[in-house]
Scaffold this active site. Structure first.
Site, PDB file in Angstrom:
ATOM      1  N   ARG A  74       0.580  -0.857   0.058  1.00 50.84           N
ATOM      2  CA  ARG A  74       0.354  -0.069  -0.156  1.00 50.84           C
ATOM      3  C   ARG A  74       1.461   1.047   0.153  1.00 50.84           C
ATOM      4  NH1 ARG A  74      -1.832   0.915   4.220  1.00 50.84           N
ATOM      5  NH2 ARG A  74      -1.031  -1.464   5.853  1.00 50.84           N
ATOM      6  N   TYR A 216      -1.697  -3.021  -6.895  1.00 48.26           N
ATOM      7  CA  TYR A 216      -1.051  -3.572  -5.866  1.00 48.26           C
ATOM      8  C   TYR A 216      -2.410  -3.874  -4.518  1.00 48.26           C
ATOM      9  CZ  TYR A 216       2.365  -7.870  -2.855  1.00 48.26           C
ATOM     10  OH  TYR A 216       2.700  -7.708  -2.554  1.00 48.26           O
ATOM     11  N   LYS A 225      -9.764  -2.242   0.935  1.00 47.01           N
ATOM     12  CA  LYS A 225      -9.350  -1.184   2.367  1.00 47.01           C
ATOM     13  C   LYS A 225     -10.162   0.851   2.464  1.00 47.01           C
ATOM     14  CE  LYS A 225      -6.384  -3.626   4.307  1.00 47.01           C
ATOM     15  NZ  LYS A 225      -6.728  -3.899   5.834  1.00 47.01           N
ATOM     16  N   HIS A 245     -10.917  -2.346  11.185  1.00 43.38           N
ATOM     17  CA  HIS A 245      -9.419  -3.584  10.764  1.00 43.38           C
ATOM     18  C   HIS A 245      -9.868  -4.457  11.790  1.00 43.38           C
ATOM     19  CE1 HIS A 245      -5.025  -3.014   8.973  1.00 43.38           C
ATOM     20  NE2 HIS A 245      -5.772  -4.319   8.565  1.00 43.38           N
ATOM     21  N   SER A 267      -1.936  -4.021  10.437  1.00 43.95           N
ATOM     22  CA  SER A 267      -1.355  -5.294   9.820  1.00 43.95           C
ATOM     23  C   SER A 267      -0.047  -5.563   9.442  1.00 43.95           C
ATOM     24  CB  SER A 267      -0.700  -3.760   7.857  1.00 43.95           C
ATOM     25  OG  SER A 267      -1.938  -3.058   7.606  1.00 43.95           O
ATOM     26  N   CYS A 269       0.701  -7.740  11.952  1.00 41.79           N
ATOM     27  CA  CYS A 269       1.074  -7.992  13.209  1.00 41.79           C
ATOM     28  C   CYS A 269      -0.250  -9.704  13.780  1.00 41.79           C
ATOM     29  CB  CYS A 269       0.576  -6.794  14.111  1.00 41.79           C
ATOM     30  SG  CYS A 269       1.361  -5.599  13.516  1.00 41.79           S
ATOM     31  N   ASP A 292      -9.058 -10.401   8.557  1.00 42.58           N
ATOM     32  CA  ASP A 292      -9.047  -8.720   8.592  1.00 42.58           C
ATOM     33  C   ASP A 292     -10.159  -7.137   8.334  1.00 42.58           C
ATOM     34  OD1 ASP A 292      -6.525  -6.667   8.113  1.00 42.58           O
ATOM     35  OD2 ASP A 292      -7.562  -6.527   5.912  1.00 42.58           O
ATOM     36  N   ARG A 404       2.326 -11.875  -1.231  1.00 39.70           N
ATOM     37  CA  ARG A 404       0.961 -12.719  -0.992  1.00 39.70           C
ATOM     38  C   ARG A 404       0.505 -13.873  -1.101  1.00 39.70           C
ATOM     39  NH1 ARG A 404      -1.669  -8.446   3.221  1.00 39.70           N
ATOM     40  NH2 ARG A 404      -0.002  -6.456   3.661  1.00 39.70           N
TER      41      ARG A 404
HETATM   42  C1  OXD Z   1      -2.961  -4.716   5.199  1.00 44.54           C
HETATM   43  C2  OXD Z   1      -4.150  -5.313   4.683  1.00 44.54           C
HETATM   44  O1  OXD Z   1      -2.429  -4.190   4.782  1.00 44.54           O
HETATM   45  O2  OXD Z   1      -4.631  -6.522   5.041  1.00 44.54           O
HETATM   46  O3  OXD Z   1      -3.581  -4.543   6.232  1.00 44.54           O
HETATM   47  O4  OXD Z   1      -3.639  -6.298   3.574  1.00 44.54           O
HETATM   48 MN    MN Z   2      -4.958  -5.485   6.652  1.00 46.42          MN
END
Ligand code: OXD
Ligand code: MN
Length: 651
Positions: A74, A216, A225, A245, A267, A269, A292, A404
């Site tokens: 991102r 991406y 998001k 989130h 993100s 974590c 998520d 990913r």
């Molecule tokens: C993030 C994702 O970056 O879920 O939070 O991809």
């Molecule tokens: Mn996320």
């Protein structure tokens, strides 16, 4: 310009007509969402060199993509909230005037799809027909986006049928920003190469999303998001619900009592790991609803009910292993798209910390050869014969740190199917939430688990969340602790102070505030001065979840401290704590430390929380359009908790 198809929904027609005229694609395809169509697009991408088909015996329906080096995560610096007034975007967002931004971006979009196909993706965020579900149309020139959206959201005819009846939707436009001249050969990953040519733009007042230049993840899969968090958070504030989130999980005790828990961690974590965890505690069962995003709505009984608006997992690959998350590995055994991982000679994939030996030779995320290290079978380097140390010194990884997997949720062996389909007791209400967790990667100070003394205290805890920055974002601050309120820092669709106020309002407007979930702050990432983890994490986190359930049921007392209610170490179950490897066993000495207040550390912590509040307030003070500045600052109730904790720590 191509011929625009006919749509029954006038708003869909206008949206597609408008972008056809601006972007001038070669043709337009409306995505129907069938398996055959999905496979045909993947195969077309294989032919064009944009996908690599993996070994279909090992990984049926799976493909690998490699992105351009500028397009790996991102781009928060190029993410904009374009509200009419700057103050409405708040102190944490990049604001631009919506009229000026649309003008600037329209210039970019002009002719941007020349030589390309424009896809029209009807998609649902949530199970189609569920009262909490919302709908979208993403117009895109990226087939990669189409097939990823097919996995991450519910797409196609069923959604269009819903829109045909006049249903409303969030209009989204996306282009990779790489028009093709006549006869020009396409590249493997088309995108705008310069970061400054990428735009991830939300217009919260129009409810529109405009994205340009990146292909991406969260930059391009606009349901995720941009819609489910940024646009939805604004809708949620206006309508009295919450877009967060957060993962959602279902926990069943040995006595067969069910609990539903959400958890907001920044993100990368460990949301996916917790959402699919195999509990170490005997008799406990954990099932996944989402990893998520959660949308939570107050029910008539005062409880908060949640759905996962997504349909798949866009998980971080490195670190996902048979040990850390076997259910995630099983989720990507079939029909999965991998991006930026290593290709093995036998047509399979590999990444760092996958828990299995690297192939002797492979192809790294940039498409270059890579080789197993001579002294470590689980590392790869860019040249044959390298040692692990040499590779580390080079800063080389064979799979990108933010590589990913995009895997269908239905692949998950522990999916709570009813909850995932938005149902509870057969009704489409979403699941009632018992506990909300906040957390982050915090090497010091923050205890293993801390229970809020009240809803307002819980909101304070969430507002003060912080974490080390991870590779999920392109940043020069990776590894440094940054404040990330409610793990929403990159995803607020409006002013963070108004967002705090909205959380407080959820209690004020509740028909029965006693039914709201209890709030906890957890930290699996504490380290000793020597850098070793003090808590094993993963399946051992079930010990913490059990304590939370015990607290919900009033079965155990807590230690009331200045910072919140902490467990007594004796109440954290150590059943089945017999791993041979000390790293995967709870160390009782560390446990005691993990549930003790580090007073000096907390004094510093409180000072930095106060400083983050002051930063947020500065913006309101400077903004001359603000009529009632006090109302746009950090709510007094949160300042009150800050003062209270400060005073109690000083005692
Ligand atoms: C993030 C994702 O970056 O879920 O939070 O991809
Ligand atoms: Mn996320």
């Amino acid at each position: 310009m191509a011929k625009t198809p006919k749509f029954k929904n006038a708003k869909v027609q206008a949206w597609v007509d408008q972008w056809n005229k601006v972007c001038t694609p070669e043709k337009i395809v409306v995505v129907t969402g069938t398996k055959e169509e999905h496979t045909a697009i993947c195969e077309m991408m294989v032919k064009k060199g944009q996908f690599i088909k993996l070994d279909q015996k090992k990984r049926p329906g799976c493909y690998l993509a490699r992105s351009h080096e500028s397009d790996v995560a991102r781009v928060e610096g190029r993410t904009f909230i374009c509200s009419k007034n700057e103050i409405d975007a708040g102190p944490t967002n990049h604001w631009r005037d919506p009229v000026a931004m649309k003008k600037e971006m329209l210039k970019k979009y002009k002719g941007c799809m020349a030589g390309r196909t424009m896809y029209v993706i009807p998609f649902a965020m949530g199970p189609i027909g569920n009262p909490i579900t919302q709908y979208g149309i993403e117009v895109t020139d990226s087939p990669y986006v189409v097939v990823n959206m097919n996995i991450m959201t519910r797409t196609g005819d069923a959604v269009m049928k819903h829109l045909d009846k006049g249903g409303d939707f969030v209009p989204c436009i996306h282009s990779v920003g790489a028009p093709l001249k006549k006869g020009q050969k396409d590249v493997a990953w088309p995108c705008a190469k310069k970061i400054d040519d990428k735009y991830i733009t939300q217009f919260p007042e129009d409810g529109e999303i405009w994205s340009f230049g990146s292909g991406y993840g969260g930059n391009a899969l606009l349901g995720k998001k941009c819609f489910a968090l940024r646009i939805a958070s604004k809708l949620a504030k206006d309508q009295g619900w919450m877009a967060e989130h957060m993962l959602i999980l279902t926990l069943t005790s040995p006595e067969k009592k069910q609990y539903h828990v959400t958890a907001a961690f920044p993100s990368a974590c460990g949301k996916t790991n917790l959402a699919m965890m195999l509990p170490k505690l005997p008799g406990w069962k954990l099932e996944t609803i989402g990893d998520d995003i959660a949308w939570l709505k107050p029910g008539a009984d005062g409880r908060l009910y949640a759905i996962n608006p997504e349909n798949g997992f866009f998980g971080v690959a490195p670190g996902t292993s048979q040990f850390s998350n076997p259910n995630a590995l099983l989720s990507c055994r079939k029909n999965t798209i991998f991006t930026n991982v290593v290709l093995t000679p036998d047509g399979d994939i590999w990444w760092e910390d996958m828990g299995i030996d690297a192939p002797e030779e492979g192809v790294d995320w940039k498409g270059n050869p890579c080789y197993r290290c001579v002294d470590d079978k689980r590392r790869m380097g860019p040249k044959p014969g390298m040692t692990k140390k040499e590779v580390k010194e080079l800063g080389y990884v064979a799979a990108h740190k933010n590589s990913r997997f995009t895997a269908p949720a239905v692949n998950c062996p522990v999916l709570d199917k009813a909850g995932f389909n938005g149902k509870f007791n057969g009704k489409p209400t979403g699941v009632p939430i018992d506990a909300i967790l906040f957390g982050g990667r915090r090497p010091s100070t923050i205890p293993l688990v801390n229970e809020a003394k009240s809803w307002t205290h819980g909101v304070f805890m969430g507002s003060a969340a912080g974490s080390e920055v991870t590779a999920a974002v392109i940043s020069d601050q990776i590894g440094q602790v940054r404040r990330d309120p409610m793990a929403m820092l990159p995803f607020f669709g409006y002013n963070v102070c108004d967002y705090f106020q909205h959380w407080l309002e959820m209690e004020r407007t509740s028909v029965d505030p006693t039914k709201l979930p209890k709030i906890y702050f957890v930290n699996w990432f504490r380290k000793t001065a020597a850098g070793e983890f003090m808590w094993p994490g993963f399946g051992d986190n079930s010990r913490v979840l059990k304590w939370i359930c015990d607290r919900i049921d009033g079965k155990v007392e807590a230690n009331t401290t200045a910072i919140g209610n902490l467990p007594y170490a004796k109440d954290i179950s150590l059943e089945n704590n017999d791993s041979e490897d000390p790293n995967f066993r709870v160390n009782e000495k560390f446990l005691q430390e993990l549930v003790t207040v580090d007073v000096e550390g907390w004094k510093k912590e409180i000072a930095t929380i106060g400083a983050s509040y002051d930063e947020y307030d500065k913006k309101a003070s400077k903004d001359t359009t603000v009529v009632n500045p006090a109302a746009r600052r950090v709510p007094a109730a949160l300042r009150g908790i800050l003062a209270q904790v400060t005073a109690e720590l000083g005692k």
